[in-house]
Design an enzyme around this catalytic site. Structure first.
Site, PDB file in Angstrom:
ATOM      1  N   SER A   1       0.810  -1.220   0.000  1.00  0.00           N
ATOM      2  CA  SER A   1       0.000   0.000   0.000  1.00  0.00           C
ATOM      3  C   SER A   1       0.842   1.268   0.000  1.00  0.00           C
ATOM      4  CB  SER A   1      -0.945   0.003   1.202  1.00  0.00           C
ATOM      5  OG  SER A   1      -1.840  -1.077   1.134  1.00  0.00           O
TER       6      SER A   1
ATOM      7  N   HIS B   1       0.608   4.472   4.347  1.00  0.00           N
ATOM      8  CA  HIS B   1      -0.041   5.181   3.244  1.00  0.00           C
ATOM      9  C   HIS B   1       0.471   6.626   3.151  1.00  0.00           C
ATOM     10  CE1 HIS B   1      -3.800   2.367   3.647  1.00  0.00           C
ATOM     11  NE2 HIS B   1      -2.704   1.729   3.299  1.00  0.00           N
TER      12      HIS B   1
END
Length: 413
Positions: free
Chosen positions: A220, A272
């Site tokens: 991610s 993230h």
């Protein structure tokens, strides 16, 4: 777990007076994926030829528009991103092979027993249909204690190739396909490959500075790096785009939605954020385009003499390139030094934990510790759950770390 050329026709004129071609008629940045319905930008943008003005001297014999089209920017074949997808899937299969749930836990304990040694951990332990945390740790998951005390810094990279389950790997790989292939076609494998790896490293680094307990895996951070790079690419190449505001607002909306999902529990939003910030800065370094006028001059046929030579890049592009490179170098250096010294940034930022999880009446952000203290007398094992204080005595034929983890998980649940 986020998601996501047209040629130029020129007039074949041989005249000392030049008519500059118009800008692209509909070039928009490809935001966080075609799945989000964002129009894609193009390395090969079609421009309509400018008609000669009345003051331009053009010999009649040359008043013919060539039917041959060419691309403003080279379009690359995408092979590295598909290779990354295959590598991530292969790593997941290898991880499940190593996990071997039936042997380590017993076939009745596993989900999908018909898969044999590839069967999954029980849903209560891993709802994503995947291996145990012990197996992920063995395969290279990010664990701060091992990075700091055992100097296993390679885990900052290895963790981005591992996934916690089938749902996890599928979501990330679909996102990588939609985003990465478009970017590789426009900018080539070298720039996108470096961007993916470096942004993934940046996501792991920020995650390790804030999340000190447990393990972290997943691509991610690297995927958010691609999203961040798409935003900075739109900014740094602003002059070659039309419909700029629509593209910018759409891309920002997609990024905000993806980051908002990260405030749910059990999602590492620091990876993230770290990946996004790294990718945003890297986009200014790797994804600079020459300005449209310069490219048009380079593509002009022989005898097409420009009245004013345009520079390849604008001043603001150079400024952003230098500033981004400095910030990246300094930020990564300071972050690594702090991590290897065992610094926990939560001690220096009392509110930062809300960036990764916001507690509500429906869930808690406090991760339950699944740790047990053990003492063994012969084949009698006494386990005590650290978080609940519950204890129990077990009879074991031999000491198996996988079985111990299973017993501890059951005792603490």
């Amino acid at each position: 777990m986020g998601t996501q050329a047209r040629p130029v026709i020129i007039t074949d004129l041989e005249s000392v007076n030049v008519v500059s071609p118009s800008r692209p008629d509909s070039a928009v940045h490809n935001a966080a994926a075609a799945v989000a319905g964002v129009p894609t930008s193009s390395a090969a943008t079609r421009a309509r030829p400018s008609r000669p003005s009345s003051t331009t001297e053009v010999p009649r014999r040359h008043e013919v528009v060539s039917s041959k089209e060419f691309r403003l920017f080279k379009r690359h074949k995408s092979w590295l991103v598909p290779g990354f997808v295959v590598a991530n899937i292969v790593m997941f299969i290898v991880t499940m092979y190593v996990n071997n749930c039936p042997r380590n836990y017993g076939s009745g304990y596993c989900v999908g027993g018909f898969l044999g040694r590839f069967s999954f951990q029980p849903m209560k332990e891993n709802p994503l249909l995947g291996p145990s945390s012990l197996t992920l740790e063995k395969m290279g998951a990010l664990q701060v204690d091992k990075v700091v005390k055992r100097h296993q810094s390679w885990r900052l990279i290895s963790c981005i190739w591992l996934h916690a389950g089938v749902f996890h790997v599928l979501a990330n790989m679909l996102s990588l396909i939609f985003i990465g292939i478009r970017l590789e076609q426009e900018f080539g494998f070298l720039r996108i490959g470096l961007l993916y790896i470096i942004a993934g490293f940046g996501g792991s680094l920020l995650s390790a500075l804030f999340i000190q307990q447990g393990i972290s895996v997943g691509a991610s951070g690297a995927l958010f790096g691609l999203l961040g790079a798409m935003l900075s690419e739109l900014i740094v190449n602003w002059t070659i785009y039309e419909n700029k505001l629509i593209a910018l607002l759409t891309l920002i909306f997609i990024i905000v939605i993806n980051l908002a999902v990260g405030i749910l529990p059990h999602v590492d939003n620091f990876a993230h954020i770290g990946g996004f910030l790294s990718g945003f800065l890297l986009g200014f370094v790797f994804l600079i385009r020459p300005q449209f006028g310069w490219v048009n001059q380079k593509k002009a046929p022989p005898g097409y003499i420009a009245t004013r030579v345009k520079p390849k890049h604008k001043t603001y592009q150079y400024v952003l390139w230098v500033l981004s490179l400095i910030i990246l170098t300094v930020g990564y250096t300071i972050g690594l030094i702090m991590l290897l010294r065992g610094v926990n940034l939560n001690d220096k930022c009392s509110w930062c934990h809300y960036l990764s999880c916001i507690p509500t009446f429906k869930w808690s952000c406090k991760a339950q510790e699944v740790y047990c203290e053990s003492s063994q007398f012969g084949n009698q094992l006494n386990l005590t759950c650290v978080s609940t204080g519950r204890s129990n005595m077990y009879t074991l034929a031999n000491e198996n770390p996988y079985q111990l983890q299973q017993l501890c998980s059951q005792l603490c649940s």
